[in-house]
Design a protein around this motif. Structure first.
Motif, PDB file in Angstrom:
ATOM      1  N   TYR A  80      62.388  27.072  39.047  1.00  0.00           N
ATOM      2  CA  TYR A  80      62.500  28.738  39.603  1.00  0.00           C
ATOM      3  C   TYR A  80      63.011  28.682  41.379  1.00  0.00           C
ATOM      4  O   TYR A  80      62.904  27.589  41.549  1.00  0.00           O
ATOM      5  CB  TYR A  80      60.873  28.948  39.540  1.00  0.00           C
ATOM      6  N   TYR A 193      52.741  33.261  34.004  1.00  0.00           N
ATOM      7  CA  TYR A 193      53.740  34.068  34.469  1.00  0.00           C
ATOM      8  C   TYR A 193      52.605  34.554  35.341  1.00  0.00           C
ATOM      9  O   TYR A 193      51.554  35.225  35.400  1.00  0.00           O
ATOM     10  CB  TYR A 193      53.747  34.908  33.913  1.00  0.00           C
ATOM     11  N   MET A 271      55.586  37.127  30.369  1.00  0.00           N
ATOM     12  CA  MET A 271      56.461  37.522  31.543  1.00  0.00           C
ATOM     13  C   MET A 271      55.341  38.619  31.590  1.00  0.00           C
ATOM     14  O   MET A 271      54.961  39.527  30.323  1.00  0.00           O
ATOM     15  CB  MET A 271      57.395  37.150  31.480  1.00  0.00           C
ATOM     16  N   ASP A 273      56.894  42.611  33.796  1.00  0.00           N
ATOM     17  CA  ASP A 273      58.054  43.546  34.273  1.00  0.00           C
ATOM     18  C   ASP A 273      58.093  43.698  35.763  1.00  0.00           C
ATOM     19  O   ASP A 273      56.679  42.520  36.344  1.00  0.00           O
ATOM     20  CB  ASP A 273      58.380  45.017  34.354  1.00  0.00           C
ATOM     21  N   GLU A 274      58.485  44.015  36.983  1.00  0.00           N
ATOM     22  CA  GLU A 274      58.896  43.847  38.310  1.00  0.00           C
ATOM     23  C   GLU A 274      57.462  44.893  38.763  1.00  0.00           C
ATOM     24  O   GLU A 274      57.335  44.735  39.859  1.00  0.00           O
ATOM     25  CB  GLU A 274      60.313  44.743  38.177  1.00  0.00           C
ATOM     26  N   SER A 317      60.583  32.560  24.256  1.00  0.00           N
ATOM     27  CA  SER A 317      60.442  33.515  25.497  1.00  0.00           C
ATOM     28  C   SER A 317      60.836  34.695  25.294  1.00  0.00           C
ATOM     29  O   SER A 317      62.105  35.393  24.273  1.00  0.00           O
ATOM     30  CB  SER A 317      61.420  32.217  26.595  1.00  0.00           C
ATOM     31  N   THR A 319      62.572  37.937  27.964  1.00  0.00           N
ATOM     32  CA  THR A 319      62.898  39.087  30.026  1.00  0.00           C
ATOM     33  C   THR A 319      63.539  40.002  29.374  1.00  0.00           C
ATOM     34  O   THR A 319      63.886  40.881  28.329  1.00  0.00           O
ATOM     35  CB  THR A 319      64.151  37.863  30.078  1.00  0.00           C
ATOM     36  N   GLU A 329      65.076  38.415  23.629  1.00  0.00           N
ATOM     37  CA  GLU A 329      63.869  37.688  22.825  1.00  0.00           C
ATOM     38  C   GLU A 329      65.168  36.272  22.029  1.00  0.00           C
ATOM     39  O   GLU A 329      65.554  36.398  21.979  1.00  0.00           O
ATOM     40  CB  GLU A 329      63.288  38.081  22.098  1.00  0.00           C
ATOM     41  N   ASP A 386      65.448  29.481  26.735  1.00  0.00           N
ATOM     42  CA  ASP A 386      65.329  30.325  27.724  1.00  0.00           C
ATOM     43  C   ASP A 386      65.991  31.476  28.426  1.00  0.00           C
ATOM     44  O   ASP A 386      67.227  30.887  28.379  1.00  0.00           O
ATOM     45  CB  ASP A 386      64.417  29.521  29.220  1.00  0.00           C
ATOM     46  N   LYS A 388      67.573  34.844  31.041  1.00  0.00           N
ATOM     47  CA  LYS A 388      67.549  35.183  32.136  1.00  0.00           C
ATOM     48  C   LYS A 388      68.283  36.004  32.361  1.00  0.00           C
ATOM     49  O   LYS A 388      69.296  36.067  31.645  1.00  0.00           O
ATOM     50  CB  LYS A 388      67.388  33.899  33.663  1.00  0.00           C
TER      51      LYS A 388
END
Length: 463
Positions: A80, A193, A271, A273-274, A317, A319, A329, A386, A388
């Motif tokens: 990270y 998260y 996870m 979201d923003e 995972s 994103t 996914e 994973d 991103k």
């Protein structure tokens, strides 16, 4: 260092039994990440593709110095980045207790290891996952790190699982704040998260098999208020039995799915979201579950992804892309030959989630590693791990397959644009920042990739 476009040799796995941690622990396959033979790459430093990816180069692969008093080295977990510092988790080699390694990336081509933390708090544990966020609550203002804690063995009377909270406002001097403990009957918190909702800080914890091992006393998915990091408080737990498609007699693992198959269900990762409003929870063969967590004490279940009857689920995972309207996914299928299912290692699926109550599959992205034939070995080497996203580029960590870059400008037609494969590649995690791409290799640790924008660097990877 060998950077390779092509894969050569055989990807295989040690047949030695091992205590499975965090993937399908209750299945009949006993292997662990990193327990496999290395493939042989070819010494041709190439990055295929278009756009600015042709200017990507490996800027640093620092030797991970031994920091343990016993002189033994750990294997490595996820990576990270926050405010110019890289945080690298550690895996189970040599009994875990490796903590989180902190690197100053002021000069990304020469990372400086500046601190280690969470390595001596709880005996008999390992610390794979770390998330760092800037937080401002009535009880804490600064940079907060949450670190997953998992037991090597539940039979160790001194070990405990859950997550640690550290103040890393000064990354050179991390300070322990608190610890949240999950039932000892499970290994601990695997992935997690940290999100911020106004003046609140919330952690979403994935505790695989907590439901099964505690007979429902605790659940695999828990939401914890860490606004006061010295006193984390559980505020909600999810029971899959609340879903209409899950029978009330669900035992915390075996799910009699609508397609007539008995499928494994456990929470692997979480996870947010923003906005801090929507949560995405990877529940293996139950799919990726979507929740509205605007009120974290009372989340609302919205919908989930589904699988074809011949697909192993293995939702590992997730994103987001396109402003949160696209869900990616990844599926960690490492045992590709299973009666009644397609012969394939894990690959990536892309969904339209404009209507979160009804995710719609747009496409599937496979690599040359995906396909399997009868007798294919059980191995993590060939499955995706994973995801991103930065802009219209999807980055996938892929174990022996390195880091893959995929153009998702059209999510219905993902196109691979490049791949980075270090020598003896075993890439666990990938993280994309504004100025660099970080990867973590289970065996060798941190990798830093940079864009040279056409400058003449000796390590430039040509088309």
């Amino acid at each position: 260092m060998i950077l390779s476009l092509a894969l050569a040799g055989t990807l295989s796995v040690s047949a030695l039994p091992f205590n499975v941690l965090a993937h399908d622990e209750l299945g009949d396959i006993n292997i662990e990440k990193g327990e496999r033979a290395n493939y042989e790459g070819v010494a041709v430093p190439v990055l295929e593709g278009s756009k600015n990816l042709k200017f990507l180069y490996e800027a640093a692969a620092p030797e991970m110095k031994v920091v343990r008093p016993d002189g033994k080295q750990n294997s490595f977990g996820d990576v990270y980045s926050h405010k110019g510092f890289a945080y690298v988790g550690t895996h189970t080699k040599n009994g875990g207790k490796g903590g989180v390694r902190v690197f100053d990336l002021k000069d990304p081509s020469s990372p400086k290891e500046v601190a280690v933390f969470a390595n001596s708090d709880i005996p008999g544990t390992w610390q794979e996952k770390v998330i760092v966020k800037s937080v401002s609550t009535p009880d804490f203002t600064g940079d907060l790190a949450v670190v997953s804690v998992q037991q090597i063995s539940r039979n160790n009377r001194d070990s405990r699982g859950g997550f640690l909270l550290y103040d890393v406002t000064n990354p050179y001097e991390p300070k322990k704040l608190g610890f949240w403990e999950v039932t000892k009957k499970t290994n601990g918190t695997h992935e997690l998260y940290l999100t911020v909702q106004g003046n609140r800080a919330i952690v979403l914890a994935a505790n695989p098999y907590a439901d099964y091992y505690s007979h429902g006393e605790q659940k695999d998915f828990q939401i914890v208020d860490v606004s006061n990091p010295t006193a984390p408080k559980t505020i909600w737990e999810f029971d899959p039995r609340s879903l209409p498609e899950v029978p009330a007699n669900f035992n915390g693992y075996n799910w009699n799915s609508p397609d007539g198959k008995v499928r494994p269900v456990f929470n692997h990762s979480t996870m947010v979201d923003e906005t801090g409003k929507y949560a995405y929870v990877s529940m293996w063969d139950l799919g990726t579950l979507i929740f509205d967590i605007s009120t974290p004490e009372q989340p609302k279940y919205l919908g989930r992804t589904d699988f074809a009857s011949n697909q192993q689920g293995s939702a590992h995972s997730a994103t987001l892309a396109k402003g949160g309207t696209i869900l990616i996914e990844t599926r960690e299928v490492y045992s590709p030959i299973k009666p009644g299912y397609e012969a394939a290692y894990g690959y990536t699926r892309i969904f339209d989630i404009k209507e979160k109550t009804n995710p719609k599959l747009l496409s599937e992205f496979r690599t040359e590693l995906t396909e399997a034939e009868a007798g294919a070995p059980v191995t993590f080497a060939r499955t995706v791990h994973d995801p991103k996203v930065r802009g219209n580029t999807l980055y996938l960590s892929h174990y022996a397959g390195g880091v893959r870059t995929v153009d998702i400008t059209d999510p219905s037609n993902p196109v691979q644009t490049g791949k980075y494969i270090p020598e003896n590649s075993d890439i666990w995690g990938v993280f994309v920042d504004r100025n660099y791409i970080l990867a973590s290799d289970i065996g060798s640790g941190l990798k830093v990739l940079l864009h040279n924008n056409g400058s003449n660097y000796p390590k430039r990877l040509e088309e």
